[in-house]
Design an enzyme around this catalytic site. Structure first.
Site, PDB file in Angstrom:
ATOM      1  N   HIS A   1     -53.777-110.727 -31.387  1.00  0.00           N
ATOM      2  CA  HIS A   1     -54.331-109.463 -30.894  1.00  0.00           C
ATOM      3  C   HIS A   1     -53.767-109.129 -29.511  1.00  0.00           C
ATOM      4  O   HIS A   1     -53.309-110.018 -28.768  1.00  0.00           O
ATOM      5  CB  HIS A   1     -55.859-109.532 -30.830  1.00  0.00           C
ATOM      6  CG  HIS A   1     -56.376-110.593 -29.905  1.00  0.00           C
ATOM      7  ND1 HIS A   1     -56.437-110.440 -28.532  1.00  0.00           N
ATOM      8  CD2 HIS A   1     -56.849-111.831 -30.164  1.00  0.00           C
ATOM      9  CE1 HIS A   1     -56.921-111.530 -27.983  1.00  0.00           C
ATOM     10  NE2 HIS A   1     -57.182-112.400 -28.938  1.00  0.00           N
TER      11      HIS A   1
ATOM     12  N   GLU B   1     -60.990-116.932 -33.857  1.00  0.00           N
ATOM     13  CA  GLU B   1     -60.590-117.918 -32.859  1.00  0.00           C
ATOM     14  C   GLU B   1     -61.514-119.139 -32.949  1.00  0.00           C
ATOM     15  O   GLU B   1     -62.600-119.087 -33.543  1.00  0.00           O
ATOM     16  CB  GLU B   1     -60.673-117.272 -31.459  1.00  0.00           C
ATOM     17  CG  GLU B   1     -60.196-118.144 -30.321  1.00  0.00           C
ATOM     18  CD  GLU B   1     -58.796-118.670 -30.540  1.00  0.00           C
ATOM     19  OE1 GLU B   1     -58.667-119.760 -31.150  1.00  0.00           O
ATOM     20  OE2 GLU B   1     -57.830-118.021 -30.106  1.00  0.00           O
TER      21      GLU B   1
END
Length: 209
Positions: free
Chosen positions: A8, A79
């Protein structure tokens, strides 16, 4: 089959050097620009057969900015859960426990009440295998730095200690041989940043996850 992982773009917390994990800060203006520059990599090329994003909004927003209007989401591509470090500034962690952050980056320690490396790799590996198994062509996965590092360990045997930090909106590319046992992979490109200015090289701690 080509598997492209995209981290990202920079978030507000990344810019503040504050750890996110499963928390979800929005993309910064710089991060939006990074994702738009990364979109140029996909412009004018055949659309991938499958696009999958982490379910966290910073990854989903990046996928949209990359030009993918329809994509699946997978919670397993989140994550690593950073436990008690979630929301903390790196400087505060280092001040209270010198070397702890660096050791975690090297893959040799776990944040208090955080997710350990092996279980993290197991869930990422499951997500990758599922994506490869249901796609007949190229795959794009929009995700997080830790997931990219786990993919490097799973697919080509590179541990965290052998990898530089992954820059925001950078691409990491593998060729997957579906006919080979365990879907043998070859690393084609690692940390391909949208522009030279996005490839920061300040050491192990330059890009908080």
């Amino acid at each position: 089959m080509r598997l492209t992982l995209v981290r990202h773009g920079e978030t507000v917390w990344n810019a503040e050097r504050r750890l996110q994990g499963h928390a979800d800060a929005p993309l910064s203006e710089r991060g939006i620009g990074q994702a738009r520059r990364a979109a140029e990599f996909f412009a004018g090329t055949p659309a991938p057969s499958l696009v999958v994003s982490s379910d966290l909004s910073r990854a989903r927003h990046t996928a949209e900015l990359l030009g993918f209007s329809a994509f699946a989401t997978d919670r397993r591509l989140r994550e690593m859960d950073l436990g008690d470090w979630t929301g903390r500034w790196i400087k505060d962690i280092e001040a209270s426990d010198k070397g702890a952050y660096r050791d975690w980056r090297l893959g040799v320690s776990t944040p208090p009440r955080g997710e350990e490396w092996e279980p993290f790799c197991a869930r990422v590996g499951d997500a990758l295998r599922d994506a490869v198994g249901r796609s007949e062509g190229d795959i794009v996965i929009v995700t997080h730095e830790g997931v990219v590092r786990a993919a490097c360990a799973i697919l080509v045997g590179l541990p965290p200690s052998r990898l530089a930090p992954v820059s925001p909106a950078a691409l990491t590319i593998f060729d997957i041989d579906r006919a080979a046992p365990s879907h043998a992979a070859r690393l084609v490109a690692f940390n391909l940043a949208p522009s030279p200015g996005d490839l920061r090289t300040q050491g192990l701690d330059h890009a908080p996850v």
